[in-house]
Every structure is written in structure tokens, then in C-alpha cells.
Motif scaffolding. Structure first.
Motif, short mmCIF file in Angstrom:
data_model
loop_
_atom_site.label_atom_id
_atom_site.label_comp_id
_atom_site.label_asym_id
_atom_site.label_seq_id
_atom_site.Cartn_x
_atom_site.Cartn_y
_atom_site.Cartn_z
N CYS A 340 0.86 -1.19 0.00
CA CYS A 340 0.00 0.00 0.00
C CYS A 340 0.90 1.24 0.00
N PRO A 341 1.57 1.52 -1.11
CA PRO A 341 2.60 2.55 -1.12
C PRO A 341 2.10 3.97 -0.85
N THR A 342 0.80 4.22 -0.94
CA THR A 342 0.30 5.57 -0.71
C THR A 342 -0.04 5.85 0.75
N VAL A 343 -0.04 4.81 1.59
CA VAL A 343 -0.34 5.01 3.01
C VAL A 343 0.80 5.77 3.68
N HIS A 344 0.47 6.74 4.51
CA HIS A 344 1.48 7.45 5.30
C HIS A 344 1.93 6.54 6.44
N LEU A 345 3.22 6.60 6.77
CA LEU A 345 3.77 5.69 7.78
C LEU A 345 4.56 6.47 8.83
N LEU A 346 4.35 6.09 10.09
CA LEU A 346 5.06 6.71 11.21
C LEU A 346 5.40 5.61 12.21
N GLN A 347 6.65 5.59 12.64
CA GLN A 347 7.06 4.56 13.59
C GLN A 347 6.83 5.04 15.02
N ALA A 348 6.07 4.26 15.80
CA ALA A 348 5.89 4.56 17.22
C ALA A 348 7.22 4.34 17.94
N GLN A 349 7.57 5.27 18.81
CA GLN A 349 8.86 5.22 19.51
C GLN A 349 8.70 4.61 20.90
N ASP A 350 9.83 4.15 21.46
CA ASP A 350 9.80 3.60 22.82
C ASP A 350 9.29 4.64 23.81
N GLU A 351 9.74 5.88 23.64
CA GLU A 351 9.24 6.98 24.45
C GLU A 351 8.01 7.56 23.75
N ALA A 352 6.85 7.37 24.36
CA ALA A 352 5.61 7.79 23.70
C ALA A 352 5.57 9.30 23.46
N ASP A 353 6.29 10.07 24.27
CA ASP A 353 6.31 11.52 24.04
C ASP A 353 6.93 11.84 22.68
N ASP A 354 7.88 11.01 22.23
CA ASP A 354 8.46 11.21 20.90
C ASP A 354 7.42 10.95 19.82
N THR A 355 6.57 9.95 20.04
CA THR A 355 5.49 9.68 19.09
C THR A 355 4.50 10.84 19.08
N CYS A 356 4.20 11.38 20.25
CA CYS A 356 3.30 12.54 20.34
C CYS A 356 3.82 13.70 19.50
N ARG A 357 5.10 13.99 19.66
CA ARG A 357 5.69 15.14 18.96
C ARG A 357 5.67 14.90 17.45
N ALA A 358 5.92 13.67 17.04
CA ALA A 358 5.87 13.36 15.60
C ALA A 358 4.45 13.54 15.06
N LEU A 359 3.45 13.11 15.82
CA LEU A 359 2.06 13.29 15.39
C LEU A 359 1.69 14.76 15.33
N GLU A 360 2.13 15.52 16.31
CA GLU A 360 1.81 16.95 16.34
C GLU A 360 2.39 17.68 15.14
N ASN A 361 3.46 17.15 14.57
CA ASN A 361 4.12 17.83 13.45
C ASN A 361 4.04 17.06 12.14
N TYR A 362 3.31 15.96 12.09
CA TYR A 362 3.28 15.18 10.85
C TYR A 362 2.55 15.98 9.77
N PRO A 363 3.18 16.18 8.61
CA PRO A 363 2.57 16.99 7.54
C PRO A 363 1.22 16.41 7.09
N GLY A 364 0.20 17.26 7.10
CA GLY A 364 -1.13 16.85 6.68
C GLY A 364 -2.10 16.60 7.81
N LEU A 365 -1.60 16.55 9.04
CA LEU A 365 -2.49 16.31 10.19
C LEU A 365 -2.98 17.60 10.83
N TRP A 366 -2.16 18.63 10.76
CA TRP A 366 -2.50 19.88 11.46
C TRP A 366 -3.53 20.67 10.67
#
Length: 574
Positions: A340-366
Motif C-alpha cells: 500500500c505505497p500511498t499510506v502514510h507511515l510513522l514509527q511509534a517510539q519507545d518513548e511515547a512523548d516522541d510519538t506525540c511530537r511526531a504526530l503533532e508535526n506530521y505533515p497533513g495532520l495539522w
């Protein structure tokens, strides 16, 4: 004044012959979305980015202080976002004369407000006038990035909200949220701006991933979330319901996801587990902010996640390109990337706060603004299964009467510009012309002679869908030319397409005494539902060819609304 054309590609260095795109993204994610990104690491990240042809968007930057320190940093984030920001810089101009203006995809005002010897009210009036002047020259979204006291920023945002697609980005709030200094006087002589170095880096990220992206990029509509090591720490099948841990970071992540859901982003759960175990987890773990009912689609099985994502997309009635998958397992991400090459992909990090920050800044979500329809989206989707059951059990008239279907028509509603622009920009399936109009362009139709903009709303006893349709018509002699026609995917499948479109066309004020109706058709990768609808009303056994399709106006004027559907004309601004 000297104008400089600076493309993001100017800062790209020689690279390896081949770099795996997903491997680069997984590595770059840690650098780009760090708490305080480091300039050197960002430059290295850009140098390692795989060579790719990315869509280019010209951005005019009108400024009275230096923007150059942001350019290479913007390039790194643009590479991650899959876009090339082609940035044109004006000369330093406190007067904002907009000299040498050329068409662009976005206009950005990069302002140091301290350079103006005006009181707050006078400055707001002056800037509002300059924004109005720029709006007359350009239909593109306008982003003003500046810093000032909160009251002045609030006044600027209020005045900007009165103009179509004009937004104010607050650098003061950005500095405060990141706990970095706003200004550094030592930087002014060296960099040409008094902004601190840490804030310059954060501003580049905010511009590329949020402020510019929020006005330009196709928005992500849904987040599909893995469970283990993503929404909690641990593995459910090994540790059991009581053994998996909701760390403070994972609690913040779940609350962030609830906020995104409240702003119209749909949530889906996609997990390799036993369904009964997952149901028990959410039933017993009352400390989880997320509940099972918050997910608009749930896929719990031992099958491939690419297949599960395809089912989720079908359930949500959206394309795979509108989904972001968050998963801790690189193997799962690679499997989805391959199938599914068109799906956006983000790796969840061991530290969930890092995942939060990536979601807050992921292009297209804001999102710059949240519409009423965004807030209604999850509830409306949940009601769809009830509609489908009712539709299968009753004939159309009884089905519509049981639902209490209400269709509202409003013409030239200035207050709905942002929603109408969102429909034009986001709608893929039922979109005939694919023009992707901005709010300013739609406002131009509202103000033009012999043209009208129809906003079509839909509600029933199960839910209120809000504005689901945009139709733009312009009269040319005895013909009404439909220049834009799109329906939200949430309105499809109810047997109401004709009722949503044809009465709105027939009642357009500019269509008086028209004898002909003309549609503009552009073939897109996903607008087959619109093409099939047009083929049906033309009586053609096959979809019509791309171009202009001419029909008697009676197709709309003689249409009878189905029994059980209540059609009403609502108020309008113009």
C-alpha cells in the motif's frame, strides 16, 4: 529591492546512488521531530535524503527581516513531507508593497512587528489593509508569521479570519510551548533576524509541517494505530490485560489522539491480537483515555496489516492515501509500504512523548481551522451502519421517511467559505472538475455577476452531516455552466446523489431562464463515482469522455425530489 528565487533543491548535496526511502524516513523521523532539532543533524538528514521527484509549490515570502537561515532547514522537512517548497524572497520591505508579485501556491508574510511605530489598533488596521491588497492580487492562502503580545496576536487573528484563507502564526506561542527564548539580540547582526537560533529551527519545522502544510497539503483523514508498544508499553498476549503499562507518555499520546478525533481525524485500531483479548483490555482498563468506541474501524486479526488497512479504508470510505499508520514494528511498516505505497507511515517510539511530537508535526495532520463538519465526522460515520441496515430492509420512500432526510440549500454563504474550500480540496470520489479551489477563489464566484455558489447540507434523525456538497454555476448566455461539483464521501451510498445535486442547480438564482446545462468533467484516479453519476443522468451506458458535457436544463428543472426527502431553502449571506 532585490528578489531572490531560492528553491529547496539548491541545498541538496550529492547523495548515494540509492537510499531506501522508508529506511531514510524512519531514521529522519528521530531527527526531524526531536524535542529541539539540531541544525547540523538536519543538514545531514537532508544530504542523506533519497533522490525523488517531488511536486513543487512556489511560495512568495514577503519580509522585513531575514528568512535565509530557515531555508536549508525547510528543505529537510519538505523532503520528509514529499514536497519541494520553491521559496521566492522579496527584498526587505516594511511597507509590504508586494512589488514584483508573481503567482504562487502560497503567500507568506514574515514580519518583525517591532519595526512599526504604530499603536496596536493602527497596526492591525494597516496590516489588514495590506492583506486585503495582497488578496486582490492572489487567490492563494496567506500565512502571516510574526510575534507580538497575545492581545495583538488575537486581534490580528480576528481580522485575518474575516478574509478568505488568511491565517496568523504566532511565533511567541511557539517559543513558549517549546520553552526556548523568543529573541536573541546577538543573532540580529549575524543572521539578519533577532529570533533566537533554537526558535529559527522550530519555526522552520512549524512552517514546513504545520502552517504551510495546513494550507497546502492534502489532509490526512484517519490514523490507524497499532496497539502493543504503540498505545501502551508491553505485549497484550504476553503480559495480559493487567500487565501492559500505560506510561505517562502513553496517556498523553492517547489524549492527543482524542483531541485529533474531536477535530475530525478518524481513528482506527489495527492489531495482531485475539479480538476477545482486545475487547477485554478496553473493558477493564478504565485508566485508558481511549475507549474502543472511539475507533471508527477496528481490525484485530493475525492477517497482514496491508489487507487490514484496505478494509479500514473501505469501511471509512476514504482512500489509502488519506490514512496514517502508526506502528512500532519496522517489519509491519515495510510490508504496508510494499503493498500500500500511498499510506502514510510513522514509527511509534519507545518513548511515547516522541510519538506525540511526531504526530503533532506530521505533515497533513495539522488544521488551521476546525469546521462544524469536522467535529461531526466520527458521529456521522458511526450512524452509517444503521443507515445501511435500514436501506437494505425498506424501499426508498419508506427508507427516506424512516430516516427523516433533510436537505438544505444555501447560496453564496460567506460564512461557509472554509468548509466549501475544504470540499473542493479534499473530495476525490464525487468531484467532476477536480479544480481544487481555494476559499478566495470560491469567494470570487460569490461576488461575480451571473454566478452562484451552492452549499448543500444533509441531516437525518441519526446524525447531522453538515455541508456535504459544493456546486458552482456561472451563466453564459442561455447555458448554466457547472464549474465545480463535489459531494463529500460521507453523503454517498444513501441513494441521494440526484437529490443533493439537481435541485440545487435548478434553484440557482443565476440560472433563471437557462435552456442548457453544461458540466466540466476531468478524469482523476478516484472520481469514478462522479463519472458514473454523470453517465446516468445523460443516459449514456458508458462514462462520458473528458471535457464539457451539454444537457437540457430540464434535467435539473424537472427533477422531482423523492418521497420522504424534505428539501428546504436556507438563509444566505449574498
Amino acid at each position: 529591492m532585490i528578489a531572490n528565487l531560492v528553491s529547496a533543491n539548491r541545498f541538496e548535496c550529492l547523495r548515494k546512488p540509492y537510499i531506501d526511502p522508508l529506511a531514510w524516513r524512519l531514521q529522519a523521523q528521530r531527527v526531524l521531530f526531536a524535542d529541539l532539532p539540531q541544525r547540523l543533524q538536519l543538514m545531514q538528514c537532508l544530504q542523506q535524503a533519497p533522490v525523488a521527484t517531488r511536486p513543487q509549490v512556489r511560495i512568495n515570502v514577503w519580509r522585513n527581516h531575514a528568512f535565509e537561515p530557515l531555508l536549508p532547514l525547510l528543505s529537510a522537512y519538505a523532503a520528509y513531507a514529499g514536497v519541494d517548497y520553491d521559496v521566492w524572497l522579496s527584498g526587505y520591505d516594511d511597507s509590504l508593497s508586494f512589488a514584483d508579485h508573481r503567482p504562487a501556491g502560497l503567500e507568506c508574510l514574515w514580519l518583525d512587528c517591532s519595526r512599526y511605530a504604530l499603536d496596536a489598533a493602527a497596526f492591525v488596521d494597516w496590516l489588514a489593509d495590506r492583506l486585503s491588497q495582497l488578496r486582490r492580487r492572489s487567490p492563494a492562502p496567506i500565512v502571516v508569521a510574526t510575534w507580538a503580545d497575545p492581545m495583538l496576536i488575537a486581534h490580528l487573528q480576528q481580522r485575518a479570519g474575516q478574509l478568505a484563507s488568511v491565517y496568523v502564526a504566532d511565533l511567541t506561542a511557539l517559543a513558549e510551548s517549546a520553552r526556548v527564548a523568543l529573541l536573541d539580540a546577538r543573532n540580529a547582526a549575524v543572521a539578519g533576524t533577532s529570533l533566537s537560533r533554537p526558535l529559527i529551527t522550530l519555526a522552520a519545522r512549524a512552517l514546513a509541517c504545520r502552517w504551510w502544510a495546513g494550507a497546502l497539503l492534502t489532509p490526512i483523514k484517519a490514523i490507524a494505530l497499532d496497539l502493543d508498544h504503540t498505545l501502551h508499553a508491553g505485549v497484550l498476549a504476553e503480559s495480559g490485560t493487567a500487565g501492559v503499562r500505560l506510561t505517562p507518555g502513553h496517556a498523553r499520546l492517547q489524549k492527543l489522539l482524542l483531541d485529533l478525533r474531536a477535530h475530525g481525524i478518524l481513528l482506527a485500531l489495527i492489531s495482531r491480537n485475539e479480538a476477545a483479548d482486545v475487547q477485554q483490555l478496553f473493558a477493564l482498563r478504565t485508566d485508558y483515555p481511549l475507549r474502543l468506541q472511539h475507533f471508527s474501524a477496528v481490525e484485530v486479526s493475525w492477517g497482514s496489516k496491508s489487507e487490514a488497512l484496505a478494509r479500514i479504508a473501505k469501511r471509512l470510505n476514504i482512500g489509502l492515501e488519506a490514512i496514517l499508520l502508526v506502528d512500532d514494528n519496522p517489519g509491519e511498516l515495510y510490508e504496508v509500504a510494499a503493498r500500500c505505497p500511498t499510506v502514510h507511515l510513522l514509527q511509534a517510539q519507545d518513548e511515547a512523548d516522541d510519538t506525540c511530537r511526531a504526530l503533532e508535526n506530521y505533515p497533513g495532520l495539522w488544521r488551521w481551522r476546525i469546521s462544524r463538519e469536522d467535529e461531526l465526522r466520527a458521529r456521522d460515520l458511526a450512524a452509517q451502519s444503521h443507515r445501511a441496515k435500514l436501506q437494505a430492509q425498506a424501499e426508498p420512500g419508506a427508507y427516506f421517511r424512516a430516516l427523516g432526510v433533510r436537505i438544505g440549500l444555501t447560496y453564496n454563504p460567506g460564512a461557509a467559505l472554509e468548509r466549501l474550500a475544504s470540499l473542493s480540496m479534499r473530495t476525490n470520489q464525487f468531484n467532476l472538475a477536480l479544480r481544487r479551489l481555494t476559499a478566495a477563489e470560491i469567494q470570487g464566484y460569490m461576488q461575480a455577476e451571473k454566478a452562484d455558489v451552492a452549499a448543500v447540507s444533509l441531516a437525518d434523525r441519526l446524525s447531522d452531516s453538515g455541508i456535504v456538497g459544493l456546486i458552482i454555476g456561472r451563466r453564459r448566455e442561455d447555458t448554466l455552466v457547472i464549474e465545480e461539483l463535489c459531494l463529500s464521501c460521507r453523503s454517498l451510498g444513501r441513494g441521494l446523489e440526484d437529490a443533493l445535486v439537481l435541485p440545487a442547480i435548478a434553484a440557482m438564482p443565476c440560472a433563471s431562464e437557462c435552456a442548457w446545462l453544461e458540466f466540466s468533467l476531468v478524469y482523476g484516479p478516484r472520481n469514478e463515482p462522479a463519472r458514473q453519476w454523470l453517465a446516468r443522468i445523460t443516459g449514456s451506458p458508458t462514462p462520458p469522455v473528458q471535457g464539457r458535457i451539454r444537457l437540457p436544463f430540464a434535467v435539473a428543472a424537472d427533477y422531482a425530489v423523492p418521497d420522504g426527502v424534505n428539501l428546504c431553502r436556507e438563509g444566505a449571506d449574498g
